[in-house]
Write a protein that holds these residues in place. Structure first.
Motif, PDB file in Angstrom:
ATOM      1  N   SER A   1       0.838  -1.198   0.000  1.00 30.14           N
ATOM      2  CA  SER A   1       0.000   0.000   0.000  1.00 30.14           C
ATOM      3  C   SER A   1       0.876   1.253   0.000  1.00 30.14           C
ATOM      4  CB  SER A   1      -0.880  -0.023   1.247  1.00 30.14           C
ATOM      5  OG  SER A   1      -1.391   1.256   1.497  1.00 30.14           O
TER       6      SER A   1
ATOM      7  N   GLN B   1      -7.794  -3.821  -2.664  1.00 29.76           N
ATOM      8  CA  GLN B   1      -8.412  -2.490  -2.613  1.00 29.76           C
ATOM      9  C   GLN B   1      -7.334  -1.497  -2.199  1.00 29.76           C
ATOM     10  OE1 GLN B   1     -12.073  -1.411  -2.881  1.00 29.76           O
ATOM     11  NE2 GLN B   1     -10.684   0.293  -3.349  1.00 29.76           N
ATOM     12  N   THR B   2      -6.948  -0.615  -3.108  1.00 26.06           N
ATOM     13  CA  THR B   2      -5.970   0.417  -2.760  1.00 26.06           C
ATOM     14  C   THR B   2      -6.693   1.758  -2.727  1.00 26.06           C
ATOM     15  OG1 THR B   2      -5.318   1.122  -4.985  1.00 26.06           O
ATOM     16  CG2 THR B   2      -4.272  -0.883  -4.133  1.00 26.06           C
ATOM     17  N   GLN B   3      -5.977   2.760  -2.258  1.00 21.07           N
ATOM     18  CA  GLN B   3      -6.576   4.105  -2.236  1.00 21.07           C
ATOM     19  C   GLN B   3      -6.907   4.583  -3.649  1.00 21.07           C
ATOM     20  OE1 GLN B   3      -4.228   7.000   0.046  1.00 21.07           O
ATOM     21  NE2 GLN B   3      -4.959   8.553  -1.399  1.00 21.07           N
TER      22      GLN B   3
ATOM     23  N   GLY C   1      -7.856   2.533  -6.328  1.00 17.19           N
ATOM     24  CA  GLY C   1      -8.671   1.628  -7.140  1.00 17.19           C
ATOM     25  C   GLY C   1      -8.359   0.186  -6.798  1.00 17.19           C
ATOM     26  N   ARG C   2      -9.170  -0.719  -7.385  1.00 21.57           N
ATOM     27  CA  ARG C   2      -9.010  -2.154  -7.087  1.00 21.57           C
ATOM     28  C   ARG C   2      -8.086  -2.790  -8.136  1.00 21.57           C
ATOM     29  NH1 ARG C   2     -14.527  -1.421  -6.458  1.00 21.57           N
ATOM     30  NH2 ARG C   2     -14.888  -2.355  -8.501  1.00 21.57           N
TER      31      ARG C   2
ATOM     32  N   GLY D   1     -13.744  -8.116  -9.020  1.00 24.29           N
ATOM     33  CA  GLY D   1     -13.875  -6.657  -8.993  1.00 24.29           C
ATOM     34  C   GLY D   1     -12.658  -5.858  -9.410  1.00 24.29           C
TER      35      GLY D   1
ATOM     36  N   GLU E   1     -10.275  -3.501 -11.271  1.00 28.65           N
ATOM     37  CA  GLU E   1     -10.417  -2.422 -12.265  1.00 28.65           C
ATOM     38  C   GLU E   1      -9.146  -2.275 -13.097  1.00 28.65           C
ATOM     39  OE1 GLU E   1     -13.189   0.762 -10.009  1.00 28.65           O
ATOM     40  OE2 GLU E   1     -11.405   0.126  -8.891  1.00 28.65           O
TER      41      GLU E   1
END
Ligand SMILES: NC(=O)NCCC(=O)O
Length: 384
Positions: free
Chosen positions: A185, A222-224, A226-227, A249, A251
């Motif tokens: 992250s 899930q990052t800040q 987007g996925r 999910g 992206e």
């Protein structure tokens, strides 16, 4: 097959086609034109000084009334191994850390939010040799190995999500090796890891000697920004592998790779692009560059004479969008950083137009596949 002397398909087209033809060829080969991204001049100067290519492109999405644009910048890094494969292991890893540190520094000045390096980026692609030492010494912990700690520092320093594909040694589970990507992250915390699901047994890609098929499924992080998911190299030949990340999910799906021209260069522009279209997501295809020579000759049971090199890693990293458009590729012969700005709203917008998620018959496929994998299955062939 061309080596370093042939720079890229794009450069060849630009050089040889009249302008009107070039426009139409690009429209068909690349979809609608991607905007050139304005990057700081200092970044180009640093890239030129550091002897790597820097390119920037942007994909547009339509304006929406109820959602703000979801803009994210991704950085794809392709590189040669800076030292010969017979240099001591720690020296090679350190040289690669320094190289990636310099490129990431430039990525930060270009506003990159998520950066991804090439497959097994801390080592030469030695799996062709089938020798154990010294190559297994490049493996390290995905939780607290030196490369992960190095990437955590990069992530914290640059407020950047780092996707770091490494050869993993899992000391907690029998010291087993895996081909893994660690997702860190932008806070510097390890979000998790994902493992290569499909192992090549083609040409000199004798990777099953080193590690097994991944056992972590298809995680999406899930990052800040987007996925994201990571489909490592050979997984790009498997449409269902891409599909499963999308079902969870994703992206943006990164595809860190190591592949050579004689084997796959004609497939390269198609596969990640097709996955972006089929799954209404962005895909990021990354390949290493150049030739790597190994101390001892090897063969691969394909009748070819014993040799010491893998062939030509052709770079050509690119990003594809859900509407089928794509950036031009980085060159075939140079280290490079491709910065691409995405508006993630495009994923849903294209989904609403083409509706592949809606029209996919997943239940039917699931039922038929569940039958087809049974030993008692008989294929549904209708005969006269
Ligand atoms: N690294 C890797 O899986 N390479 C296999 C060859 C290819 O997929 O083109």
């Amino acid at each position: 097959m061309a080596g370093a002397e042939w720079e890229s398909l794009e450069q060849c087209l630009e050089k040889n086609l009249p302008l009107a033809d070039l426009r139409e060829v690009k429209r068909i080969l690349y979809g609608k034109e991607t905007r050139e991204l304005h990057l700081p001049s200092g970044a180009f100067e640093a890239a030129s000084k550091g002897d790597f290519e820097l390119r920037g492109y942007g994909f547009e999405a339509a304006e929406e009334q109820q959602r703000r644009p979801r803009i994210v910048r991704v950085g794809l890094v392709q590189n040669r191994t800076p030292l010969p494969a017979d240099t001591p292991v720690v020296k090679q890893v350190t040289a690669l850390h320094r190289r990636i540190e310099a490129i990431t520094e430039v990525a930060a000045t270009c506003g990159v939010n998520i950066i991804c390096f090439q497959e097994a980026w801390t080592m030469p692609f030695a799996f062709c040799t089938r020798e154990r030492l010294p190559w297994t010494e490049f493996a390290e912990s995905a939780e607290d190995g030196p490369t992960i700690r190095f990437c955590q520092e990069l992530a914290r320093k640059h407020d950047m999500v780092v996707v770091s594909p490494i050869l993993e040694r899992d000391a907690e589970h029998g010291d087993v090796l895996w081909n893994t990507a660690v997702v860190i992250s932008n806070s510097g915390a390890i979000l998790g890891k994902t493992r290569k699901n499909h192992i090549p047994r083609v040409g000199d890609f004798n990777e099953s000697t080193y590690y097994m098929e991944g056992n972590l499924g298809h995680p999406v992080f899930q990052t800040q920004f987007g996925r994201i998911a990571v489909n490592i190299c050979y997984g790009r030949h498997h449409p269902l592998n891409w599909l499963m990340y999308s079902v969870n999910g994703a992206e943006i799906i990164f595809n860190p790779s190591a592949t050579v021209g004689a084997l796959s260069e004609s497939l390269w522009p198609i596969e990640a692009r097709n996955a972006a279209i089929a799954n209404h997501c962005f895909t990021c295809a990354i390949n290493r560059v150049g030739e790597e020579r190994f101390p001892n000759e090897f063969t691969s049971g394909d009748g070819k004479k014993a040799h010491r090199d893998f062939g030509y890693f052709y770079g050509s990293s690119y990003v594809a969008a859900p509407d089928g458009s794509r950036t031009p590729g980085l060159s075939r012969n140079q280290d490079g950083l491709l910065v691409t700005e995405l508006d993630l709203n495009l994923c849903r917008q294209v989904n609403d137009i083409w509706g592949f998620k809606m029209t996919g018959r997943y239940e039917m496929y699931a039922q038929e596949l569940a039958e087809a994998v049974k030993p008692s299955y008989s294929p549904n062939i209708v005969k006269e």
